[in-house]
Design a protein around this motif. Structure first.
Motif, mmCIF file in Angstrom:
data_model
loop_
_atom_site.group_PDB
_atom_site.id
_atom_site.type_symbol
_atom_site.label_atom_id
_atom_site.label_comp_id
_atom_site.label_asym_id
_atom_site.label_seq_id
_atom_site.Cartn_x
_atom_site.Cartn_y
_atom_site.Cartn_z
ATOM 1 N N VAL A 1 0.839 -1.209 0.000
ATOM 2 C CA VAL A 1 0.000 0.000 0.000
ATOM 3 C C VAL A 1 0.869 1.251 0.000
ATOM 4 C CG1 VAL A 1 -1.673 1.340 1.339
ATOM 5 C CG2 VAL A 1 -1.963 -1.134 1.104
ATOM 6 N N TYR A 2 1.925 1.251 0.817
ATOM 7 C CA TYR A 2 2.823 2.412 0.876
ATOM 8 C C TYR A 2 3.492 2.658 -0.476
ATOM 9 C CZ TYR A 2 7.009 5.141 1.868
ATOM 10 O OH TYR A 2 8.015 6.069 1.824
ATOM 11 N N SER A 3 3.982 1.583 -1.102
ATOM 12 C CA SER A 3 4.678 1.741 -2.384
ATOM 13 C C SER A 3 3.739 2.248 -3.470
ATOM 14 C CB SER A 3 5.316 0.416 -2.815
ATOM 15 O OG SER A 3 4.321 -0.569 -3.023
ATOM 16 N N GLU A 4 2.477 1.784 -3.460
ATOM 17 C CA GLU A 4 1.516 2.230 -4.458
ATOM 18 C C GLU A 4 1.194 3.717 -4.300
ATOM 19 O OE1 GLU A 4 -0.062 0.869 -7.122
ATOM 20 O OE2 GLU A 4 1.293 -0.847 -6.963
ATOM 21 N N PHE A 5 0.931 4.159 -3.067
ATOM 22 C CA PHE A 5 0.613 5.566 -2.837
ATOM 23 C C PHE A 5 1.826 6.452 -3.119
ATOM 24 C CE2 PHE A 5 -3.170 4.014 -0.726
ATOM 25 C CZ PHE A 5 -4.092 5.028 -0.966
ATOM 26 N N ARG A 6 3.007 5.959 -2.791
ATOM 27 C CA ARG A 6 4.231 6.727 -3.055
ATOM 28 C C ARG A 6 4.449 6.877 -4.565
ATOM 29 N NH1 ARG A 6 9.722 5.721 -3.822
ATOM 30 N NH2 ARG A 6 11.113 7.332 -2.946
ATOM 31 N N ALA A 7 4.254 5.779 -5.304
ATOM 32 C CA ALA A 7 4.421 5.838 -6.760
ATOM 33 C C ALA A 7 3.401 6.783 -7.385
ATOM 34 C CB ALA A 7 4.288 4.444 -7.354
ATOM 35 N N ARG A 8 2.165 6.772 -6.875
ATOM 36 C CA ARG A 8 1.130 7.667 -7.401
ATOM 37 C C ARG A 8 1.491 9.127 -7.145
ATOM 38 N NH1 ARG A 8 -4.236 7.500 -8.935
ATOM 39 N NH2 ARG A 8 -5.440 9.365 -8.463
ATOM 40 N N LYS A 9 2.041 9.392 -5.967
ATOM 41 C CA LYS A 9 2.424 10.759 -5.613
ATOM 42 C C LYS A 9 3.544 11.263 -6.520
ATOM 43 C CE LYS A 9 3.926 13.573 -1.672
ATOM 44 N NZ LYS A 9 4.318 13.547 -0.231
ATOM 45 N N ILE A 10 4.507 10.388 -6.802
ATOM 46 C CA ILE A 10 5.627 10.771 -7.669
ATOM 47 C C ILE A 10 5.129 11.060 -9.087
ATOM 48 C CG2 ILE A 10 7.733 9.923 -8.767
ATOM 49 C CD1 ILE A 10 8.317 8.393 -6.181
ATOM 50 N N LYS A 11 4.219 10.212 -9.601
ATOM 51 C CA LYS A 11 3.684 10.429 -10.943
ATOM 52 C C LYS A 11 2.887 11.722 -11.017
ATOM 53 C CE LYS A 11 3.445 5.622 -12.493
ATOM 54 N NZ LYS A 11 2.553 4.527 -12.933
ATOM 55 N N ALA A 12 2.139 11.999 -9.952
ATOM 56 C CA ALA A 12 1.348 13.231 -9.930
ATOM 57 C C ALA A 12 2.248 14.455 -9.943
ATOM 58 C CB ALA A 12 0.454 13.244 -8.691
ATOM 59 N N ALA A 13 3.412 14.362 -9.304
ATOM 60 C CA ALA A 13 4.344 15.489 -9.266
ATOM 61 C C ALA A 13 4.879 15.828 -10.653
ATOM 62 C CB ALA A 13 5.489 15.178 -8.315
ATOM 63 N N PHE A 14 4.919 14.814 -11.540
ATOM 64 C CA PHE A 14 5.409 15.025 -12.900
ATOM 65 C C PHE A 14 4.266 15.128 -13.916
ATOM 66 C CE2 PHE A 14 9.097 13.199 -10.774
ATOM 67 C CZ PHE A 14 10.132 13.983 -11.260
ATOM 68 N N ASN A 15 3.024 15.272 -13.396
ATOM 69 C CA ASN A 15 1.845 15.434 -14.240
ATOM 70 C C ASN A 15 1.661 14.293 -15.242
ATOM 71 O OD1 ASN A 15 1.027 17.949 -13.112
ATOM 72 N ND2 ASN A 15 2.639 18.961 -14.309
ATOM 73 N N GLN A 16 1.994 13.073 -14.795
ATOM 74 C CA GLN A 16 1.837 11.909 -15.657
ATOM 75 C C GLN A 16 0.411 11.388 -15.570
ATOM 76 O OE1 GLN A 16 4.807 9.081 -14.517
ATOM 77 N NE2 GLN A 16 6.488 10.219 -15.415
ATOM 78 N N THR A 17 -0.058 10.789 -16.685
ATOM 79 C CA THR A 17 -1.402 10.228 -16.717
ATOM 80 C C THR A 17 -1.518 9.121 -15.688
ATOM 81 O OG1 THR A 17 -1.547 10.698 -19.078
ATOM 82 C CG2 THR A 17 -3.138 9.131 -18.165
ATOM 83 N N GLU A 18 -2.578 9.162 -14.916
ATOM 84 C CA GLU A 18 -2.765 8.203 -13.827
ATOM 85 C C GLU A 18 -4.208 7.755 -13.768
ATOM 86 O OE1 GLU A 18 -2.093 5.674 -11.939
ATOM 87 O OE2 GLU A 18 -0.262 6.712 -11.384
ATOM 88 N N LEU A 19 -4.440 6.631 -13.089
ATOM 89 C CA LEU A 19 -5.802 6.151 -12.877
ATOM 90 C C LEU A 19 -6.602 7.163 -12.068
ATOM 91 C CD1 LEU A 19 -5.136 2.433 -11.783
ATOM 92 C CD2 LEU A 19 -5.922 3.202 -14.005
ATOM 93 N N SER A 20 -7.915 7.134 -12.255
ATOM 94 C CA SER A 20 -8.747 7.915 -11.368
ATOM 95 C C SER A 20 -8.563 7.379 -9.947
ATOM 96 C CB SER A 20 -10.218 7.810 -11.782
ATOM 97 O OG SER A 20 -10.687 6.488 -11.581
ATOM 98 N N TYR A 21 -8.837 8.240 -8.963
ATOM 99 C CA TYR A 21 -8.581 7.830 -7.577
ATOM 100 C C TYR A 21 -9.434 6.628 -7.183
ATOM 101 C CZ TYR A 21 -7.545 8.161 -2.623
ATOM 102 O OH TYR A 21 -7.118 7.874 -1.348
ATOM 103 N N SER A 22 -10.663 6.554 -7.686
ATOM 104 C CA SER A 22 -11.540 5.436 -7.343
ATOM 105 C C SER A 22 -11.004 4.117 -7.897
ATOM 106 C CB SER A 22 -12.955 5.687 -7.859
ATOM 107 O OG SER A 22 -12.937 5.873 -9.261
ATOM 108 N N LEU A 23 -10.523 4.133 -9.170
ATOM 109 C CA LEU A 23 -9.939 2.928 -9.753
ATOM 110 C C LEU A 23 -8.650 2.538 -9.041
ATOM 111 C CD1 LEU A 23 -10.395 3.313 -13.621
ATOM 112 C CD2 LEU A 23 -11.403 1.581 -12.131
ATOM 113 N N PHE A 24 -7.849 3.539 -8.723
ATOM 114 C CA PHE A 24 -6.596 3.278 -8.011
ATOM 115 C C PHE A 24 -6.879 2.633 -6.660
ATOM 116 C CE2 PHE A 24 -3.712 4.907 -4.703
ATOM 117 C CZ PHE A 24 -2.528 4.314 -5.101
ATOM 118 N N LEU A 25 -7.834 3.187 -5.928
ATOM 119 C CA LEU A 25 -8.171 2.667 -4.605
ATOM 120 C C LEU A 25 -8.746 1.253 -4.710
ATOM 121 C CD1 LEU A 25 -7.914 3.812 -1.765
ATOM 122 C CD2 LEU A 25 -10.315 4.472 -1.870
#
Length: 387
Positions: free
Chosen positions: A187-211
């Protein structure tokens, strides 16, 4: 919904093999009347397929570079024979014997890597020759006999379980704690990876799909751990497999040499023009494959509790099939360690499920052949659709 469709489209190979694994598990769970997912059988699936998973992890790197290795089964048998001679005949201590055996695997990998990378002999020919050479040397070392038994402390890594230091009674509390820790790390690694991608404005899953993804995988880890805890706990070999998968996933996705491996497989000429030392990459890929083949040979010999001339028969085909079914492309440039794991599990569940149903080995081989053909056809059709 559009986000979800885009996710499926962009990851059709990955989702295809996951759906296939889940489907096969559900089918055999029904057909075997619940036997497939009993704690004892889950443990058996892990132990019986550990050597295939180890070989598939190494093979996926070889296939990503656009090469092949047909010798891994013979190398595993040869190293098992070396280990048997060291520990049983010469009575050397276990740890030095294991180190020597792994070094023998590295030397064999370097030998084959030299011919492939620097002399430019096709990998198919080099490793076919290696398959014949090391199968013959296995018979020479063993003199056609089977060496047994191995020392009990050697068999720990392939056949024993981590002790329950907390004495949990009907549940192995050590396994439960390790499972909870694994969920927290995931869980920690997933949230950390999402935070890093968001910092670089990379395309990411919606929060509901991610969760949803995080919760689903966490639940699966929990259920898997519970099954192990009910029986005898966590096998040592499972910890070795987890360490290998985590290490190679990190190497392939987070390091410069790992990205170079993909670059060589995607377009070797372009990679060389970009400064990638393709010959060096291929050489070390074969060294790595030799070490993992040696480890697989040690694990198989420990589980069998014997070094035998017949060991390693068709291991190379199991490893290649697991890698291809797991999403690696034989043209190079595509593949992951996680995919190799899923491919090996698909093969393992097929073998185990058909055995539980009493299907003969002849039909098992035929069905596995059809599954492999289907996986390659799926890869080709998917490429044409996206190309």
């Amino acid at each position: 919904m559009n986000n979800f469709k885009q996710l499926i489209t962009n990851n059709i190979r990955k989702f295809g093999m996951i759906v296939a694994l889940v489907g096969i598990v559900v089918i055999f769970q029904i057909l075997t009347q619940g036997i497939l997912l009993t704690p004892l059988n889950i443990t058996n699936i892990i132990m019986q397929n550990s050597y295939v998973i180890i070989l598939a992890i190494g093979m996926v790197l070889v296939i990503i570079t656009g090469e092949i290795d047909l010798s891994v089964g013979s190398v595993a048998a040869f190293v098992g024979a070396i280990a048997g001679t060291l520990m049983i005949t010469w009575e050397l201590p276990v740890i030095p014997s294991i180190i020597i055996s792994l070094l023998v695997g590295a030397v064999i990998g370097a030998w084959q890597g030299f011919w492939v990378a620097y002399v430019k002999v096709p990998a198919f020919i080099v490793t076919l020759a290696g398959m014949l050479l090391f199968r013959g040397l296995t018979m020479v070392v063993l003199n056609g006999r089977t060496l047994a038994p191995f020392p009990s402390n050697f068999r720990i890594m392939s056949s024993e379980f981590m002790p329950d230091l907390l004495n949990g009674g009907s549940y192995n509390m050590m396994a439960i704690i390790i499972g909870i820790f694994a969920i927290i790390v995931y869980v920690y690694s997933e949230f950390r990876a999402r935070k890093i991608k968001a910092a670089f404005n990379q395309t990411e899953l919606s929060y509901s799909l991610f969760l949803t993804k995080v919760i689903l995988i966490s639940v699966l880890i929990g259920l898997f751990t519970e099954r192990l805890a009910v029986y005898a706990g966590i096998p040592y070999i499972l910890m070795i497999l987890v360490a290998l998968i985590a290490g190679y996933t990190f190497f392939m996705s987070k390091t410069i040499p790992g990205r170079h491996v993909y670059a060589v497989g995607g377009n070797e000429k372009a990679a060389r023009l970009s400064g990638v030392k393709s010959q060096k990459i291929k050489f070390w890929i074969y060294v790595n494959m030799g070490v993992l083949a040696a480890l697989a040979g040690l694990v198989f010999s420990g589980r069998l509790n014997a070094a035998t001339p017949q060991a390693g028969n068709l291991f190379e085909l199991d490893a290649i099939a697991a890698t291809v079914i797991g999403g690696a492309s034989l043209t190079g440039g595509v593949g992951t360690a996680i995919g190799a794991l899923i491919g090996a599990l698909i093969m393992g569940v097929l073998n185990n499920g058909m055995s539980l149903l009493g299907v003969g080995i002849d039909w098992q081989q035929a069905i596995k052949g059809l599954v492999l053909l289907g996986a390659v056809a799926f890869d080709i059709i998917n490429k044409k659709r996206n190309g």
